[in-house]
Design a protein around this motif. Structure first.
Motif, PDB file in Angstrom:
ATOM      1  N   ILE A  97       0.831  -1.209   0.000  1.00 22.81           N
ATOM      2  CA  ILE A  97       0.000   0.000   0.000  1.00 22.81           C
ATOM      3  C   ILE A  97       0.864   1.258   0.000  1.00 22.81           C
ATOM      4  O   ILE A  97       0.617   2.210  -0.750  1.00 22.81           O
ATOM      5  N   ILE A  98       1.902   1.262   0.843  1.00 19.99           N
ATOM      6  CA  ILE A  98       2.677   2.486   1.071  1.00 19.99           C
ATOM      7  C   ILE A  98       3.458   2.915  -0.166  1.00 19.99           C
ATOM      8  O   ILE A  98       3.513   4.109  -0.506  1.00 19.99           O
ATOM      9  N   LEU A 131      -4.935   4.387  -6.959  1.00 17.88           N
ATOM     10  CA  LEU A 131      -4.660   3.696  -5.693  1.00 17.88           C
ATOM     11  C   LEU A 131      -5.824   2.827  -5.222  1.00 17.88           C
ATOM     12  O   LEU A 131      -5.648   2.012  -4.313  1.00 17.88           O
ATOM     13  N   ILE A 132      -6.991   3.002  -5.815  1.00 18.66           N
ATOM     14  CA  ILE A 132      -8.184   2.301  -5.323  1.00 18.66           C
ATOM     15  C   ILE A 132      -8.027   0.783  -5.349  1.00 18.66           C
ATOM     16  O   ILE A 132      -8.303   0.109  -4.337  1.00 18.66           O
ATOM     17  N   PRO A 133      -7.562   0.159  -6.445  1.00 18.84           N
ATOM     18  CA  PRO A 133      -7.386  -1.300  -6.428  1.00 18.84           C
ATOM     19  C   PRO A 133      -6.424  -1.763  -5.340  1.00 18.84           C
ATOM     20  O   PRO A 133      -6.663  -2.794  -4.693  1.00 18.84           O
ATOM     21  N   THR A 134      -5.357  -1.001  -5.128  1.00 19.55           N
ATOM     22  CA  THR A 134      -4.381  -1.379  -4.100  1.00 19.55           C
ATOM     23  C   THR A 134      -5.003  -1.345  -2.714  1.00 19.55           C
ATOM     24  O   THR A 134      -4.807  -2.256  -1.902  1.00 19.55           O
ATOM     25  N   LEU A 135      -5.759  -0.308  -2.435  1.00 24.70           N
ATOM     26  CA  LEU A 135      -6.395  -0.178  -1.120  1.00 24.70           C
ATOM     27  C   LEU A 135      -7.465  -1.247  -0.902  1.00 24.70           C
ATOM     28  O   LEU A 135      -7.626  -1.758   0.211  1.00 24.70           O
ATOM     29  N   LEU A 136      -8.190  -1.600  -1.951  1.00 35.68           N
ATOM     30  CA  LEU A 136      -9.282  -2.569  -1.829  1.00 35.68           C
ATOM     31  C   LEU A 136      -8.786  -4.000  -1.670  1.00 35.68           C
ATOM     32  O   LEU A 136      -9.364  -4.798  -0.925  1.00 35.68           O
ATOM     33  N   ALA A 143      -2.918  -9.606  -3.643  1.00 38.31           N
ATOM     34  CA  ALA A 143      -1.675  -8.931  -3.272  1.00 38.31           C
ATOM     35  C   ALA A 143      -0.615  -9.941  -2.853  1.00 38.31           C
ATOM     36  O   ALA A 143       0.481  -9.995  -3.410  1.00 38.31           O
ATOM     37  N   LEU A 144      -0.934 -10.764  -1.852  1.00 37.59           N
ATOM     38  CA  LEU A 144      -0.006 -11.781  -1.356  1.00 37.59           C
ATOM     39  C   LEU A 144      -0.733 -13.124  -1.347  1.00 37.59           C
ATOM     40  O   LEU A 144      -1.797 -13.257  -0.740  1.00 37.59           O
ATOM     41  N   LEU A 161      -1.543  -7.920  -7.864  1.00 38.37           N
ATOM     42  CA  LEU A 161      -1.646  -6.548  -7.372  1.00 38.37           C
ATOM     43  C   LEU A 161      -0.269  -5.910  -7.180  1.00 38.37           C
ATOM     44  O   LEU A 161      -0.113  -4.698  -7.323  1.00 38.37           O
ATOM     45  N   THR A 162       0.717  -6.734  -6.864  1.00 34.53           N
ATOM     46  CA  THR A 162       2.074  -6.214  -6.711  1.00 34.53           C
ATOM     47  C   THR A 162       2.602  -5.695  -8.041  1.00 34.53           C
ATOM     48  O   THR A 162       3.195  -4.610  -8.110  1.00 34.53           O
TER      49      THR A 162
END
Length: 548
Positions: A97-98, A131-136, A143-144, A161-162
Motif C-alpha cells: 500500500i505504502i 490507488l483504489i485497487p491497491t487499497l481494496l 496482493a499476497l 496486485l504487486t
C-alpha cells in the motif's frame, strides 16, 4: 495449520525478534545502518519543516511523504528481522500500500510546489484513482498469495496486485516528469532552477526507493541492494539546498541543524552493532567527523542567513530613505516653484505696467527675469514629473489617437522658437494617419522634449521631424547640432544623465528630460534611442510605438 507453521518456524531456527526489529535474522549490520540512515533523517527533517510552518500546504505534503516513507522503512526492517509469519504478511501488505502511495504523494507535492496552490478536486481524484485497487485488495490473495513454507527465507508469494503497483509507480513517475517539463517551458529563470531541483530530488528519491528490490533480485546480493535506501538522504540534500537558496519551505536554519543531527544519530547507532571488527572505533571517528563538518555547515548556513536577513533590513531602511527623499524633493520643489511663481508675477507686473512706467533697461532685465522664472518652473515641473512617474502616481489615459496630429501641432508650436534662433524646422509625414493607443498629453511631452533638445544643442542648420510606418510607427528628430560622443551616449536616457559637452552648451541641463521621454515611451510599450556619427555631426533621436 497453526501447529505446522510453528513447527516450521522451529525447524528453520529463526531468532525471536525483540521490539519487532532486533534479531540475529538480520544477516548484515549494514541492513540496520542503511535503514536507520534513511528513517531518522527523513522523519526529523519532515517534522522540523512541518513545525516551522504548519499552515503551508507544501510543508504538510512533505511531512506526509517523509512520515510514510519512514513507516515503509520500518516495515521493511520488520521483514528482515521478524520471524512471525502473520507479522511478515501484515507488514508486507503494508508495503504494498505504502509504496504507490508515496509516488502519488510526490505527484501532489510537485503540483503544489510549482503552482503555489492546492489542486482542485478533479485533479486530486485523478491522482488517487490509481490507488483504489491497491487499497481494496491489499489484504487479499491478489496482493499476497500466502506465506512461503517451502524454504526458510521468510518470504510471501506476490500476487498480480504487486505487479499493478509497479505499473502505477511508472505512471506516477512519468506524470511528474511530464508536468515538470511543461511548467519548465512557461516560467522564468529562477522558477526553472527550483523546478529542476525539486524534480531531480523527487526522481532520485523514487528511483532509489524501488532500486533495492531491483538490484537485490538481479544480483541476489542484498547488502549491495541497501544502496537504494540512501535515496531519501539524497532527496533531503536537495531539499536542504532549496531551503537555503530559495527558502522554499520557510524552514531556514532549523532544517539544516536537523539534518546534521539526524545523520549524527544514525551513525551513532553503529556503535551498538557488534559483529563487525573495530566498528566502534570506525563509528566514533565518523561521528566526530560529522560533528566537525556539521558545525562548519551550520555556522556557514547561519552566516549566510544572517547576511540575507541583514540585507533585507537594509532594503527596508533604503525604502524608508527613498520615501523620505521623495517627500523632501516634493517639499523643496513646491517651495521653489512657489518662489518662482511669485517672482514671475512681479516681473510680469513690471512688463504690463502694473507698477507704472519703466525704463528700457529695466524692461530688458524684467524680460530676462521672466524667462529665467519660466525656465525654473519648467525644471521644477520636470523633476516632479520624474518622481511621480517613478512612483506610479501618474496614471496614463490610454485612448486611440492619431499621432500625426500631435507631431504636426508640436512642430508648429515650436516654429517661432526655432526661427528666433535662426534655425529651420521641417516636418516630413508620409501618410495621412498614424493610429496609436496612448496618452495625448504625455506623447506631446515626448515630441516637445525631443524638439526642445535639438533647439538647445543646434547653433545653425535645421531640425527635421519625420513620421514613418514600417510595421511600427517611427518618429525621428534629426538636427545639425552638437552631436553625441560615445562617452556621452552612455548617459543618455538615465536619471540625471548629462553629457560633458552638453553642459558646456546648456548650463541649465538637468538630465531629466530624456529620462522622462524614456519612461513615457516604455509605458506606451515602445522604445527610444539615439544615434550620432560623433561630435559636431548632429544627432538623431528615434521613438518607436506599436500601431493600434
Amino acid at each position: 495449520m497453526e501447529t505446522s507453521i510453528q513447527t516450521f518456524v522451529e525447524l528453520c531456527q529463526w531468532d525471536a525478534a525483540r521490539f519487532l526489529i532486533v534479531s540475529d535474522n538480520v544477516f548484515a549490520p549494514l541492513i540496520y545502518y542503511s535503514h536507520f540512515f534513511a528513517l531518522i533523517p527523513s522523519f526529523l527533517i519532515g517534522l522540523f519543516v512541518f513545525l516551522r510552518n504548519r499552515k503551508s500546504l507544501t510543508n504538510q505534503v512533505l511531512f506526509f511523504i517523509t512520515t510514510v516513507f519512514s513507516l515503509w522503512v520500518f516495515a521493511d526492517l520488520v521483514l528482515w528481522a521478524n520471524e512471525e509469519p502473520h507479522l511478515i504478511m501484515f507488514f508486507w501488505s503494508l508495503q504494498v500500500i505504502i509504496e504507490p502511495l508515496i509516488y502519488a504523494a510526490c505527484v501532489y507535492l510537485i503540483y503544489v510546489f510549482v503552482t503555489k496552490k492546492d489542486l482542485d478536486l478533479k485533479r486530486k481524484i485523478g491522482i488517487a484513482v490509481f490507488l483504489i485497487p491497491t487499497l481494496l485488495f491489499a489484504s487479499t490473495k491478489f496482493a499476497l498469495t500466502g506465506f512461503d513454507l517451502t524454504n526458510c527465507y521468510r518470504e510471501t508469494g506476490e500476487g498480480p496486485l504487486t505487479l499493478y503497483g509497479y505499473g502505477i509507480e511508472v505512471v506516477y513517475l512519468l506524470w511528474i516528469l511530464i508536468f515538470a517539463f511543461g511548467k519548465f517551458q512557461s516560467v522564468g529563470r529562477e522558477e526553472r532552477k527550483q523546478i529542476i531541483l525539486i524534480t531531480t530530488g523527487i526522481t532520485l528519491f523514487l528511483l532509489a526507493l524501488v532500486s533495492g528490490n531491483i538490484v537485490g533480485s538481479l544480483t541476489e546480493n542484498w547488502s549491495v541492494a541497501q544502496i537504494g535506501l540512501f535515496g531519501m538522504p539524497i532527496f533531503v540534500s536537495f531539499l536542504a539546498y532549496m531551503i537555503v537558496k530559495f527558502k522554499a519551505f520557510n524552514a531556514k536554519m532549523i532544517a539544516a541543524q536537523a539534518l546534521v543531527f539526524a545523520l549524527a544519530m544514525s551513525v551513532l547507532g553503529i556503535l551498538f552493532v557488534r559483529t563487525i571488527d573495530n566498528i566502534r572505533m570506525v563509528a566514533l571517528g565518523t561521528l566526530i567527523l560529522i560533528i566537525i563538518v556539521g558545525y562548519l555547515l551550520v555556522r556557514g548556513v547561519k552566516r549566510e542567513i544572517e547576511q540575507r536577513e541583514r540585507l533585507a533590513e537594509l532594503n527596508i531602511s533604503l525604502r524608508d530613505l527613498i520615501k523620505q527623499r521623495e517627500s523632501l524633493v516634493h517639499l523643496i520643489t513646491h517651495k521653489v516653484k512657489g518662489s518662482f511663481t511669485r517672482t514671475k508675477f512681479i516681473f510680469a507686473g513690471l512688463l504690463d505696467g502694473t507698477f507704472g512706467q519703466i525704463t528700457p533697461e529695466i524692461k530688458k532685465v524684467a524680460e530676462q527675469g521672466l524667462d529665467f522664472d519660466n525656465g525654473g518652473i519648467e525644471t521644477v515641473d520636470l523633476v516632479l514629473n520624474v518622481a511621480n512617474l517613478q512612483n506610479g502616481l501618474i496614471k496614463y489615459e490610454m485612448r486611440p489617437l492619431d499621432f500625426k496630429d500631435i507631431v504636426v501641432k508640436t512642430v508648429e508650436d515650436k516654429r517661432l522658437a526655432v526661427e528666433a534662433k535662426g534655425l529651420r524646422i521641417e516636418a516630413s509625414v508620409e501618410k495621412d494617419s498614424y493610429r496609436v493607443t496612448g496618452d495625448a498629453f504625455w506623447l506631446k511631452e515626448v515630441v516637445n522634449n525631443l524638439i526642445e533638445n535639438s533647439i538647445k544643442y543646434t547653433k545653425e542648420g535645421k531640425i527635421t521631424v519625420a513620421l514613418s510606418d514600417g510595421g511600427k510607427i517611427l518618429l525621428s528628430v534629426k538636427d545639425t547640432g552638437l552631436g553625441i560622443t560615445p562617452e556621452d551616449k552612455e548617459h543618455l536616457f538615465t536619471e540625471g544623465g548629462r553629457g560633458k559637452d552638453s553642459v558646456k552648451v546648456n548650463v541649465d541641463s538637468t538630465g531629466y528630460g530624456l529620462f522622462t521621454v524614456k519612461m513615457v515611451v516604455e509605458a506606451h510599450k515602445g522604445r527610444v534611442w539615439a544615434e550620432s556619427e560623433g561630435e559636431g555631426k548632429g544627432s538623431q533621436f528615434y521613438v518607436e510605438l506599436p500601431i493600434s
